[in-house]
Design an enzyme around this catalytic site. Structure first.
Site, PDB file in Angstrom:
ATOM      1  N   GLU A  46      -7.778   2.730   1.430  1.00 25.60           N
ATOM      2  CA  GLU A  46      -7.341   2.359   0.076  1.00 25.60           C
ATOM      3  C   GLU A  46      -8.178   1.188  -0.414  1.00 25.60           C
ATOM      4  OE1 GLU A  46      -5.819  -0.707  -0.307  1.00 25.60           O
ATOM      5  OE2 GLU A  46      -5.602  -1.193   1.802  1.00 25.60           O
ATOM      6  N   THR A  60      -6.009  -0.098   7.135  1.00 27.19           N
ATOM      7  CA  THR A  60      -7.370  -0.499   7.481  1.00 27.19           C
ATOM      8  C   THR A  60      -7.458  -0.681   8.993  1.00 27.19           C
ATOM      9  OG1 THR A  60      -7.560  -1.585   5.373  1.00 27.19           O
ATOM     10  CG2 THR A  60      -9.171  -2.189   7.035  1.00 27.19           C
ATOM     11  N   CYS A 102      -6.077  -9.019   2.963  1.00 24.17           N
ATOM     12  CA  CYS A 102      -7.188  -8.151   3.380  1.00 24.17           C
ATOM     13  C   CYS A 102      -8.482  -8.865   3.718  1.00 24.17           C
ATOM     14  CB  CYS A 102      -7.436  -7.093   2.310  1.00 24.17           C
ATOM     15  SG  CYS A 102      -6.134  -5.844   2.299  1.00 24.17           S
ATOM     16  N   LEU A 106     -17.575 -12.694  -9.031  1.00 22.79           N
ATOM     17  CA  LEU A 106     -18.436 -13.881  -9.005  1.00 22.79           C
ATOM     18  C   LEU A 106     -17.704 -15.063  -9.636  1.00 22.79           C
ATOM     19  CD1 LEU A 106     -22.074 -12.668  -9.824  1.00 22.79           C
ATOM     20  CD2 LEU A 106     -21.136 -13.445  -7.634  1.00 22.79           C
ATOM     21  N   ASN A 158     -14.920  -4.423   1.490  1.00 21.35           N
ATOM     22  CA  ASN A 158     -14.255  -5.725   1.483  1.00 21.35           C
ATOM     23  C   ASN A 158     -15.213  -6.837   1.914  1.00 21.35           C
ATOM     24  OD1 ASN A 158     -11.868  -4.851   0.476  1.00 21.35           O
ATOM     25  ND2 ASN A 158     -10.694  -4.994   2.361  1.00 21.35           N
ATOM     26  N   VAL A 175       0.826  -1.201   0.000  1.00 19.06           N
ATOM     27  CA  VAL A 175       0.000   0.000   0.000  1.00 19.06           C
ATOM     28  C   VAL A 175       0.868   1.262   0.000  1.00 19.06           C
ATOM     29  CG1 VAL A 175      -1.709   1.310   1.307  1.00 19.06           C
ATOM     30  CG2 VAL A 175      -1.912  -1.177   1.130  1.00 19.06           C
ATOM     31  N   LEU A 228      -6.930  -0.732  -3.133  1.00 14.11           N
ATOM     32  CA  LEU A 228      -6.009  -1.280  -4.132  1.00 14.11           C
ATOM     33  C   LEU A 228      -6.026  -2.801  -4.109  1.00 14.11           C
ATOM     34  CD1 LEU A 228      -2.968   1.001  -3.200  1.00 14.11           C
ATOM     35  CD2 LEU A 228      -4.779   1.454  -4.870  1.00 14.11           C
ATOM     36  N   ARG A 229      -6.082  -3.386  -5.293  1.00 12.38           N
ATOM     37  CA  ARG A 229      -5.922  -4.840  -5.390  1.00 12.38           C
ATOM     38  C   ARG A 229      -4.467  -5.125  -5.697  1.00 12.38           C
ATOM     39  NH1 ARG A 229      -9.720  -5.550 -10.306  1.00 12.38           N
ATOM     40  NH2 ARG A 229      -8.651  -3.590 -10.619  1.00 12.38           N
TER      41      ARG A 229
HETATM   42  C1  UDX Z   1      -0.862  -2.755   5.280  1.00 13.24           C
HETATM   43  C2  UDX Z   1      -2.021  -3.319   6.100  1.00 13.24           C
HETATM   44  O1  UDX Z   1      -1.910  -4.718   6.200  1.00 13.24           O
HETATM   45  C3  UDX Z   1      -3.351  -2.943   5.570  1.00 13.24           C
HETATM   46  O2  UDX Z   1      -4.364  -3.285   6.482  1.00 13.24           O
HETATM   47  C4  UDX Z   1      -3.460  -1.502   5.342  1.00 13.24           C
HETATM   48  O3  UDX Z   1      -4.660  -1.226   4.665  1.00 13.24           O
HETATM   49  C5  UDX Z   1      -2.271  -0.924   4.640  1.00 13.24           C
HETATM   50  O4  UDX Z   1      -1.047  -1.390   5.162  1.00 13.24           O
HETATM   51  P1  UDX Z   1       0.474  -3.730   3.180  1.00 13.24           P
HETATM   52  O5  UDX Z   1       0.973  -2.488   2.555  1.00 13.24           O
HETATM   53  O6  UDX Z   1       0.040  -4.853   2.309  1.00 13.24           O
HETATM   54  O7  UDX Z   1      -0.834  -3.411   4.034  1.00 13.24           O
HETATM   55  O8  UDX Z   1       1.552  -4.228   4.250  1.00 13.24           O
HETATM   56  P2  UDX Z   1       3.051  -4.679   3.978  1.00 13.24           P
HETATM   57  O9  UDX Z   1       3.271  -4.987   2.554  1.00 13.24           O
HETATM   58  O10 UDX Z   1       3.358  -5.684   5.033  1.00 13.24           O
HETATM   59  O11 UDX Z   1       3.897  -3.350   4.237  1.00 13.24           O
HETATM   60  C6  UDX Z   1       4.062  -2.740   5.428  1.00 13.24           C
HETATM   61  C7  UDX Z   1       5.410  -2.034   5.447  1.00 13.24           C
HETATM   62  O12 UDX Z   1       5.464  -1.225   6.613  1.00 13.24           O
HETATM   63  C8  UDX Z   1       6.598  -2.968   5.474  1.00 13.24           C
HETATM   64  O13 UDX Z   1       7.533  -2.616   4.471  1.00 13.24           O
HETATM   65  C9  UDX Z   1       7.178  -2.775   6.879  1.00 13.24           C
HETATM   66  O14 UDX Z   1       8.594  -2.922   6.939  1.00 13.24           O
HETATM   67  C10 UDX Z   1       6.745  -1.352   7.203  1.00 13.24           C
HETATM   68  N1  UDX Z   1       6.625  -1.038   8.628  1.00 13.24           N
HETATM   69  C11 UDX Z   1       6.001  -1.872   9.468  1.00 13.24           C
HETATM   70  C12 UDX Z   1       7.135   0.168   9.089  1.00 13.24           C
HETATM   71  O15 UDX Z   1       7.714   0.943   8.334  1.00 13.24           O
HETATM   72  N2  UDX Z   1       6.987   0.478  10.403  1.00 13.24           N
HETATM   73  C13 UDX Z   1       6.373  -0.352  11.289  1.00 13.24           C
HETATM   74  O16 UDX Z   1       6.276  -0.040  12.475  1.00 13.24           O
HETATM   75  C14 UDX Z   1       5.858  -1.575  10.804  1.00 13.24           C
HETATM   76  C1  UDX Z   2      -8.815  -6.732  -1.988  1.00 14.26           C
HETATM   77  C2  UDX Z   2      -9.803  -5.666  -2.500  1.00 14.26           C
HETATM   78  O1  UDX Z   2     -10.220  -6.010  -3.836  1.00 14.26           O
HETATM   79  C3  UDX Z   2      -9.169  -4.298  -2.469  1.00 14.26           C
HETATM   80  O2  UDX Z   2     -10.104  -3.324  -2.865  1.00 14.26           O
HETATM   81  C4  UDX Z   2      -8.711  -4.024  -1.038  1.00 14.26           C
HETATM   82  O3  UDX Z   2      -8.123  -2.772  -0.902  1.00 14.26           O
HETATM   83  C5  UDX Z   2      -7.746  -5.102  -0.588  1.00 14.26           C
HETATM   84  O4  UDX Z   2      -8.371  -6.384  -0.693  1.00 14.26           O
HETATM   85  P1  UDX Z   2      -6.760  -8.106  -2.982  1.00 14.26           P
HETATM   86  O5  UDX Z   2      -6.744  -8.854  -1.694  1.00 14.26           O
HETATM   87  O6  UDX Z   2      -5.480  -7.586  -3.514  1.00 14.26           O
HETATM   88  O7  UDX Z   2      -7.733  -6.824  -2.889  1.00 14.26           O
HETATM   89  O8  UDX Z   2      -7.320  -9.084  -4.091  1.00 14.26           O
HETATM   90  P2  UDX Z   2      -8.702  -9.356  -4.851  1.00 14.26           P
HETATM   91  O9  UDX Z   2      -8.438  -9.260  -6.288  1.00 14.26           O
HETATM   92  O10 UDX Z   2      -9.803  -8.563  -4.292  1.00 14.26           O
HETATM   93  O11 UDX Z   2      -8.926 -10.895  -4.496  1.00 14.26           O
HETATM   94  C6  UDX Z   2      -9.077 -11.357  -3.159  1.00 14.26           C
HETATM   95  C7  UDX Z   2      -9.290 -12.852  -3.132  1.00 14.26           C
HETATM   96  O12 UDX Z   2     -10.545 -13.199  -3.688  1.00 14.26           O
HETATM   97  C8  UDX Z   2      -8.256 -13.656  -3.926  1.00 14.26           C
HETATM   98  O13 UDX Z   2      -7.927 -14.819  -3.181  1.00 14.26           O
HETATM   99  C9  UDX Z   2      -8.977 -14.003  -5.211  1.00 14.26           C
HETATM  100  O14 UDX Z   2      -8.494 -15.170  -5.808  1.00 14.26           O
HETATM  101  C10 UDX Z   2     -10.391 -14.184  -4.695  1.00 14.26           C
HETATM  102  N1  UDX Z   2     -11.422 -13.959  -5.722  1.00 14.26           N
HETATM  103  C11 UDX Z   2     -11.599 -12.714  -6.270  1.00 14.26           C
HETATM  104  C12 UDX Z   2     -12.261 -15.015  -6.098  1.00 14.26           C
HETATM  105  O15 UDX Z   2     -12.117 -16.156  -5.609  1.00 14.26           O
HETATM  106  N2  UDX Z   2     -13.255 -14.769  -7.009  1.00 14.26           N
HETATM  107  C13 UDX Z   2     -13.458 -13.544  -7.560  1.00 14.26           C
HETATM  108  O16 UDX Z   2     -14.386 -13.403  -8.370  1.00 14.26           O
HETATM  109  C14 UDX Z   2     -12.596 -12.481  -7.184  1.00 14.26           C
END
Ligand code: UDX
Ligand code: UDX
Length: 453
Positions: free
Chosen positions: A160, A135, A269, A259, A217, A25, A162-163
């Site tokens: 956010e 989140t 997420c 679907l 979500n 993110v 974002l997928r």
């Molecule tokens: C995270 C959350 O899981 C999600 O719920 C939220 O919506 C957005 O942030 P994501 O970006 O997928 O999602 O997490 P991740 O890819 O694990 O990245 C987090 C980053 O933060 C890592 O690079 C980690 O090193 C860093 N981090 C973590 C810090 O800089 N400071 C901290 O205290 C903890």
């Molecule tokens: C999701 C939300 O789409 C995004 O808006 C939010 O910010 C973060 O969580 P993400 O987890 O990256 O994004 O993936 P997404 O493409 O939504 O798929 C989530 C899961 O559902 C995956 O395991 C995917 O395989 C599954 N999926 C998705 C299905 O099984 N069927 C579908 O039709 C769509």
């Protein structure tokens, strides 16, 4: 990615922004804000990650991200620093993008966000804006305010959507921007930062913005669980889920998106947010039984996939799978990412390994010899055919496009009897699979007759 060339509008005013957390993110947010013309300092606690990012090396698989990061580095609008304070010191707007993992009680664990707030509090400029993108449970905007203890700083929520795999595209082409602010002018100030995007900006209060994120979500997870339940019904009554989805998806009130039947939703997420939604509701006295059902269907779906593999092997219920060989195609929770978090594919592999099966898996993002430490008990193949070699059953667990164009005759020649494909993503054409001398089982697809026969 033509949308990368979208240019800021005339009214655009560049902002000095800080981003805390350079994960899926944060890194996407920082790089895309720089692309829009803002000046961004993106910080992470992980020094090695920061070093790599400074060299333009992207730590995750995310289409288009390398390009926007490279653009930001070369324009000088994107820099990387270690530690939250470094992102905040010079910023007018600071985005918190640290993880909010699932805590022991099912709710979100706020320790990282609180730590980040504590670190930026002493260095924030007067009048700065702190934006919560992570989140977080309803009410957390207030929790950040409490940690900051900076009445001169406004805190707003900006969830956010974002997928993974299409995060850059999604950031630059959002359906909407949601902002939760008690002070409308603070919300508008943030909204102006997105002026280069052609999207409606919805400004509401923080609790509503936080609820929008969980509701979005939760609703998407519900659609998938619904179609997975319908797929189970299709198998029972002899209907074909492909046709059923086409039939209901054509109704504009329902739509086709989200679907697609499969092994159940996974990723970083949906699993944590659906449980957090149940927990938040319970904390406020509402028993969200529908969401509990959505989660139960998802858990059940994984077990159904394992049962399909057992059935394909002809294994007696309850008996172990020792000396049975299963190939698995795909480990990530969906294609286009290298993320293994809460992956249904991994859950299926683990269940097969626990039952004693010999599992050989292939995933295009997991290199041989580089299996993440938390995964154990199975081997990695160098390509899909390596996973098929000697396997009695081959499971399509993630719908990577390369699996759709396998040489099925070659696969059949490599496999051992009973030579069965369990396609948990309905990726393959059942008729083509059967024509190669393999048996086929998908999700909610009628057993023998292929579609439109
Ligand atoms: C995270 C959350 O899981 C999600 O719920 C939220 O919506 C957005 O942030 P994501 O970006 O997928 O999602 O997490 P991740 O890819 O694990 O990245 C987090 C980053 O933060 C890592 O690079 C980690 O090193 C860093 N981090 C973590 C810090 O800089 N400071 C901290 O205290 C903890
Ligand atoms: C999701 C939300 O789409 C995004 O808006 C939010 O910010 C973060 O969580 P993400 O987890 O990256 O994004 O993936 P997404 O493409 O939504 O798929 C989530 C899961 O559902 C995956 O395991 C995917 O395989 C599954 N999926 C998705 C299905 O099984 N069927 C579908 O039709 C769509």
């Amino acid at each position: 990615m033509s949308d990368l060339h979208l240019l800021p509008q005339d009214s655009f005013a560049p902002v000095r922004a800080g981003v805390v957390g350079a994960g899926y993110v944060g890194l996407t947010t920082g790089a895309c804000l720089a692309h829009l013309g803002h000046h961004v300092v993106c910080a992470d606690i992980d020094e090695e990650r920061v070093e790599r990012l400074r060299r333009g090396e992207i730590p995750i698989v995310e289409e288009g991200l390398a390009e926007v990061v490279a653009e930001g580095l070369s324009s000088g609008r994107l820099t990387f620093e270690v530690g939250a304070a470094a992102a905040a010191a010079d910023a007018d707007v600071v985005f918190l993008c640290v993880p909010t993992p699932q805590g022991a009680d099912g709710g979100a664990d706020l320790r990282y966000i609180e730590a980040a707030a504590a670190q930026i509090a002493p260095v924030l400029k007067a009048g700065a804006l702190v934006v919560n993108k992570s989140t977080v449970p309803v009410g957390s905007t207030r929790a950040v305010e409490d940690v900051l203890e900076r009445p001169d700083v406004a805190v707003v929520s900006n969830p956010e959507f974002l997928r993974e795999g299409t995060a850059v595209y999604d950031f630059l082409n959002p359906d909407r921007v949601v902002i939760g602010a008690d002070d409308r002018s603070a919300g508008e100030r943030l909204g102006d930062m997105y002026a280069g995007l052609n999207a409606p900006v919805i400004i509401t209060d923080p609790a509503s913005a936080e609820t929008i994120k969980y509701a979005a979500n939760g609703f998407l997870a519900m659609k998938i669980s619904f179609v997975n339940a319908i797929a189970a019904m299709c198998e029972a009554v002899g209907a074909n889920v492909d046709d059923v989805v086409e039939g209901i998806g054509a109704d504009r009130r329902i739509g086709k998106a989200f679907l697609k039947p499969g092994p159940g939703w996974g990723g970083s997420c949906f699993p944590k947010d659906s449980r957090a939604l149940v927990k938040i509701a319970a904390d406020y006295g509402y028993d969200f039984t529908m969401m509990k059902g959505v989660i139960d269907v998802n858990d059940e779906q994984r077990r159904r996939m394992v049962a399909k593999v057992r059935a394909a092997l002809g294994a007696e219920p309850g008996l172990g799978l020792r000396s049975r060989v299963v190939g698995v195609l795909g480990l990530t929770y969906k294609p286009g990412t290298d993320d293994l978090r809460a992956s249904p594919s991994v859950a299926i592999v683990e269940a097969l390994v626990a039952a004693g099966a010999t599992v050989q898996a292939y995933d295009p993002t997991v290199a041989v010899g580089r299996l993440p430490a938390e995964l154990d008990g199975f081997t990695l193949a160098a390509d899909p055919y390596g996973a098929a070699a000697g396997a009695e059953v081959l499971v399509v667990a993630t719908e990577w496009p390369e699996f759709a164009v396998l040489d099925l005759d070659k696969v059949a020649g490599l496999m051992a009897d009973p030579r069965a494909i369990v396609d948990t993503r309905n990726l393959l054409d059942p008729a083509a699979v059967r024509a190669a001398g393999l048996s086929y089982d998908g999700v909610g697809r009628r057993a023998e007759r292929p579609r439109h026969e």
